[in-house]
Every structure is written in C-alpha cells, then in structure tokens.
Write a protein that holds these residues in place. Sequence first.
Motif, PDB file in Angstrom:
ATOM      1  N   LEU A  51       0.823  -1.267   0.055  1.00 58.96           N
ATOM      2  CA  LEU A  51       0.063  -0.002   0.049  1.00 58.96           C
ATOM      3  C   LEU A  51       0.869   1.326   0.091  1.00 58.96           C
ATOM      4  O   LEU A  51       0.606   2.332  -0.736  1.00 58.96           O
ATOM      5  CB  LEU A  51      -0.872   0.056   1.172  1.00 58.96           C
ATOM      6  CG  LEU A  51      -2.221  -0.979   1.337  1.00 58.96           C
ATOM      7  CD1 LEU A  51      -2.645  -1.076   2.453  1.00 58.96           C
ATOM      8  CD2 LEU A  51      -3.032  -0.488   0.206  1.00 58.96           C
ATOM      9  N   ARG A  52       1.833   1.367   0.850  1.00 59.44           N
ATOM     10  CA  ARG A  52       2.871   2.433   0.767  1.00 59.44           C
ATOM     11  C   ARG A  52       3.497   2.871  -0.446  1.00 59.44           C
ATOM     12  O   ARG A  52       3.454   3.916  -0.658  1.00 59.44           O
ATOM     13  CB  ARG A  52       3.877   2.206   2.030  1.00 59.44           C
ATOM     14  CG  ARG A  52       4.522   3.339   2.116  1.00 59.44           C
ATOM     15  CD  ARG A  52       5.870   3.050   3.235  1.00 59.44           C
ATOM     16  NE  ARG A  52       6.695   2.070   3.146  1.00 59.44           N
ATOM     17  CZ  ARG A  52       7.908   2.600   2.125  1.00 59.44           C
ATOM     18  NH1 ARG A  52       8.114   3.640   1.748  1.00 59.44           N
ATOM     19  NH2 ARG A  52       8.733   1.549   1.919  1.00 59.44           N
ATOM     20  N   LEU A  53       3.947   1.914  -1.105  1.00 61.35           N
ATOM     21  CA  LEU A  53       4.655   2.179  -2.353  1.00 61.35           C
ATOM     22  C   LEU A  53       3.579   1.934  -3.689  1.00 61.35           C
ATOM     23  O   LEU A  53       3.855   2.024  -4.726  1.00 61.35           O
ATOM     24  CB  LEU A  53       5.667   0.903  -2.719  1.00 61.35           C
ATOM     25  CG  LEU A  53       6.825   0.904  -1.347  1.00 61.35           C
ATOM     26  CD1 LEU A  53       7.532  -0.322  -1.630  1.00 61.35           C
ATOM     27  CD2 LEU A  53       7.471   2.216  -1.682  1.00 61.35           C
ATOM     28  N   LYS A  54       2.303   1.791  -3.285  1.00 60.47           N
ATOM     29  CA  LYS A  54       1.275   1.881  -4.259  1.00 60.47           C
ATOM     30  C   LYS A  54       1.681   0.776  -5.423  1.00 60.47           C
ATOM     31  O   LYS A  54       1.485   1.262  -6.360  1.00 60.47           O
ATOM     32  CB  LYS A  54       1.162   3.218  -5.060  1.00 60.47           C
ATOM     33  CG  LYS A  54       0.890   4.372  -3.990  1.00 60.47           C
ATOM     34  CD  LYS A  54       0.808   5.725  -4.680  1.00 60.47           C
ATOM     35  CE  LYS A  54       0.250   6.816  -3.797  1.00 60.47           C
ATOM     36  NZ  LYS A  54       0.423   8.174  -4.192  1.00 60.47           N
ATOM     37  N   LEU A  55       1.901  -0.512  -4.911  1.00 65.34           N
ATOM     38  CA  LEU A  55       1.825  -1.643  -5.968  1.00 65.34           C
ATOM     39  C   LEU A  55       0.807  -2.236  -6.084  1.00 65.34           C
ATOM     40  O   LEU A  55      -0.235  -2.073  -5.310  1.00 65.34           O
ATOM     41  CB  LEU A  55       3.034  -2.440  -5.407  1.00 65.34           C
ATOM     42  CG  LEU A  55       4.392  -2.141  -4.792  1.00 65.34           C
ATOM     43  CD1 LEU A  55       5.199  -2.927  -4.085  1.00 65.34           C
ATOM     44  CD2 LEU A  55       5.064  -1.228  -6.204  1.00 65.34           C
ATOM     45  N   ASP A  56       0.603  -3.020  -7.179  1.00 59.28           N
ATOM     46  CA  ASP A  56      -0.474  -3.731  -7.456  1.00 59.28           C
ATOM     47  C   ASP A  56      -0.596  -5.299  -6.598  1.00 59.28           C
ATOM     48  O   ASP A  56      -1.474  -5.685  -6.641  1.00 59.28           O
ATOM     49  CB  ASP A  56      -0.275  -4.253  -8.714  1.00 59.28           C
ATOM     50  CG  ASP A  56      -0.618  -2.969  -9.616  1.00 59.28           C
ATOM     51  OD1 ASP A  56       0.326  -2.707 -10.599  1.00 59.28           O
ATOM     52  OD2 ASP A  56      -1.556  -2.437  -9.650  1.00 59.28           O
ATOM     53  N   GLY A  57       0.467  -5.819  -6.257  1.00 60.07           N
ATOM     54  CA  GLY A  57       0.546  -6.892  -5.223  1.00 60.07           C
ATOM     55  C   GLY A  57       1.810  -7.542  -4.801  1.00 60.07           C
ATOM     56  O   GLY A  57       2.615  -6.487  -4.947  1.00 60.07           O
ATOM     57  N   VAL A  58       1.849  -8.769  -4.601  1.00 67.50           N
ATOM     58  CA  VAL A  58       3.082  -9.292  -3.783  1.00 67.50           C
ATOM     59  C   VAL A  58       3.233 -10.678  -4.476  1.00 67.50           C
ATOM     60  O   VAL A  58       2.318 -11.323  -4.907  1.00 67.50           O
ATOM     61  CB  VAL A  58       2.746  -9.597  -2.443  1.00 67.50           C
ATOM     62  CG1 VAL A  58       3.882 -10.223  -1.830  1.00 67.50           C
ATOM     63  CG2 VAL A  58       2.592  -8.354  -1.703  1.00 67.50           C
ATOM     64  N   ASP A  59       4.494 -10.906  -5.033  1.00 66.66           N
ATOM     65  CA  ASP A  59       4.800 -12.297  -5.696  1.00 66.66           C
ATOM     66  C   ASP A  59       5.764 -13.077  -4.607  1.00 66.66           C
ATOM     67  O   ASP A  59       6.717 -12.484  -4.083  1.00 66.66           O
ATOM     68  CB  ASP A  59       5.657 -12.161  -6.774  1.00 66.66           C
ATOM     69  CG  ASP A  59       6.296 -13.465  -7.555  1.00 66.66           C
ATOM     70  OD1 ASP A  59       7.519 -13.512  -7.346  1.00 66.66           O
ATOM     71  OD2 ASP A  59       5.215 -14.265  -7.900  1.00 66.66           O
ATOM     72  N   ILE A  60       5.318 -13.985  -4.316  1.00 62.99           N
ATOM     73  CA  ILE A  60       5.864 -14.952  -3.385  1.00 62.99           C
ATOM     74  C   ILE A  60       6.843 -15.968  -4.086  1.00 62.99           C
ATOM     75  O   ILE A  60       6.458 -16.850  -4.722  1.00 62.99           O
ATOM     76  CB  ILE A  60       5.011 -15.894  -2.505  1.00 62.99           C
ATOM     77  CG1 ILE A  60       4.234 -14.887  -1.454  1.00 62.99           C
ATOM     78  CG2 ILE A  60       5.977 -16.561  -1.373  1.00 62.99           C
ATOM     79  CD1 ILE A  60       4.940 -13.947  -0.787  1.00 62.99           C
ATOM     80  N   ASP A  61       8.251 -15.791  -3.792  1.00 68.59           N
ATOM     81  CA  ASP A  61       9.367 -16.755  -4.655  1.00 68.59           C
ATOM     82  C   ASP A  61      10.102 -17.113  -3.585  1.00 68.59           C
ATOM     83  O   ASP A  61      11.413 -16.769  -3.513  1.00 68.59           O
ATOM     84  CB  ASP A  61      10.189 -15.911  -5.570  1.00 68.59           C
ATOM     85  CG  ASP A  61      10.917 -16.674  -6.465  1.00 68.59           C
ATOM     86  OD1 ASP A  61      12.113 -16.434  -7.074  1.00 68.59           O
ATOM     87  OD2 ASP A  61      10.864 -17.911  -6.419  1.00 68.59           O
ATOM     88  N   LEU A  62       9.732 -18.290  -2.652  1.00 69.53           N
ATOM     89  CA  LEU A  62      10.412 -18.866  -1.793  1.00 69.53           C
ATOM     90  C   LEU A  62      10.625 -20.099  -2.187  1.00 69.53           C
ATOM     91  O   LEU A  62       9.778 -21.221  -2.276  1.00 69.53           O
ATOM     92  CB  LEU A  62       9.472 -18.984  -0.309  1.00 69.53           C
ATOM     93  CG  LEU A  62       9.363 -17.642   0.288  1.00 69.53           C
ATOM     94  CD1 LEU A  62       8.635 -17.819   1.648  1.00 69.53           C
ATOM     95  CD2 LEU A  62      10.747 -16.946   0.637  1.00 69.53           C
TER      96      LEU A  62
END
Length: 206
Positions: A51-62
């Motif tokens: 939200l702070r960086l005004k991104l569209d979402g998160v990608d999890i690469d673990l």
Amino acid sequence: MSYAVLHAKPIERLAETRFGFSYCIRRHPGHDPADLGRLFTVSRSSPGETLRLKLDGVDIDLEGKGDLNASKDAFVRFIKELSARLRAEGKELSVDTFAYKWHAPRQSWWPDILPHVDGLNVMGYAETGARADDWRSYAALKEAAGVHSSRLLIGMPGNAAQWQETSVAEHLGWVAGDDSVGLAIWDARLEDPVWRTRKTWLEIKR
C-alpha cells in the motif's frame, strides 16, 4: 503491473527497487520455504509495504531444495493469511512454484495454493514446453492446475530462442491459442535477441 517480490537471496534485508520492494531471506543448506518466524513477519509487513509503495500486489518466490513436504501445511497457511490480507486491500498475490514433484513448493501443493492466489508462476522454463512429453508438456501443467488453470502462468526462459526442440514462436503460439492460461518470462533482461523483436511481442499480445 508492479509487484513486491519476496524471494530467497544471500542477504536478509528489506530493499526498495524501482519496481517495488524485495524482502530477502538468508539462504542456508536445506532452506525451508515455510520458515514460520520469517513468514509471520512477512505476512504482516507485505500488505502495508504494498500500500505504501502503491504496488499492485505481492509475488512470493520462496524456493526450498529437497523433499520439505512436512512444510506444506505451514506454507499453505501463510499463503492463505497473506492472500486474505492483500485481497482486503484490493491487491493481488502470485506464487512461484517448481513444475513437478521435486523441491518446494511443487505441483502436489497446487490444489491447496491455487484457490488463494491470482497467479501461479511455474518455473519449468527450458525443462517444459509446448511439444514436450509427459509432465513436461504445457498441457500436462494445465491439467494439473485443474479448475484453476486460468491462474496458471507458464514460465519461459528469456535467454533462449529454442528449447525442448521447439521455437519461441511455437511455445508462445500454444499459450496464445489457449486463453485459459498465462505467461511468465524469466527474466526481464530478455538475453536472447528473439525476445526483443516486434514479432515475438505481437505473438505475446495475441
């Protein structure tokens, strides 16, 4: 679209990039993608940073090497919790996965992950293909995704013009001809010249 990317790196830190932020986890022998302490922290920090960086979402690469099936339940719980937090804020979640039965997260985990993500990035790259046999075929990957195949993003290598004895154009043609799956390219450097041609991107656009 701009995403935050959570992945494994040699250094543990939170770093902003021009495309978002990257929370990096220290890699160690037998790295476990379901390290509960770190996942607990990330599941609470990622939505706020997104939200702070005004991104569209998160990608999890673990990515974990070895069997690690004992970690499946913890990893799925993490995905469920993070998904709920992101969706409450109108954000998306994608997860990177191995293409078949080795390492983690892997194909046998898909039924539990897919209902909670917007995209599943399959890291088959040069090991899978439009005309490949058995589990390596794009058709087999789609079948494994079942009713959630529309969330499947088939990974292709940006450093190759041909793999599995098939050209980039043929691989892309398979995806373009099946509107129930998507495409993921690794990586954005597009090292092979064919990926930087107008013809290739017109095929992707199709």
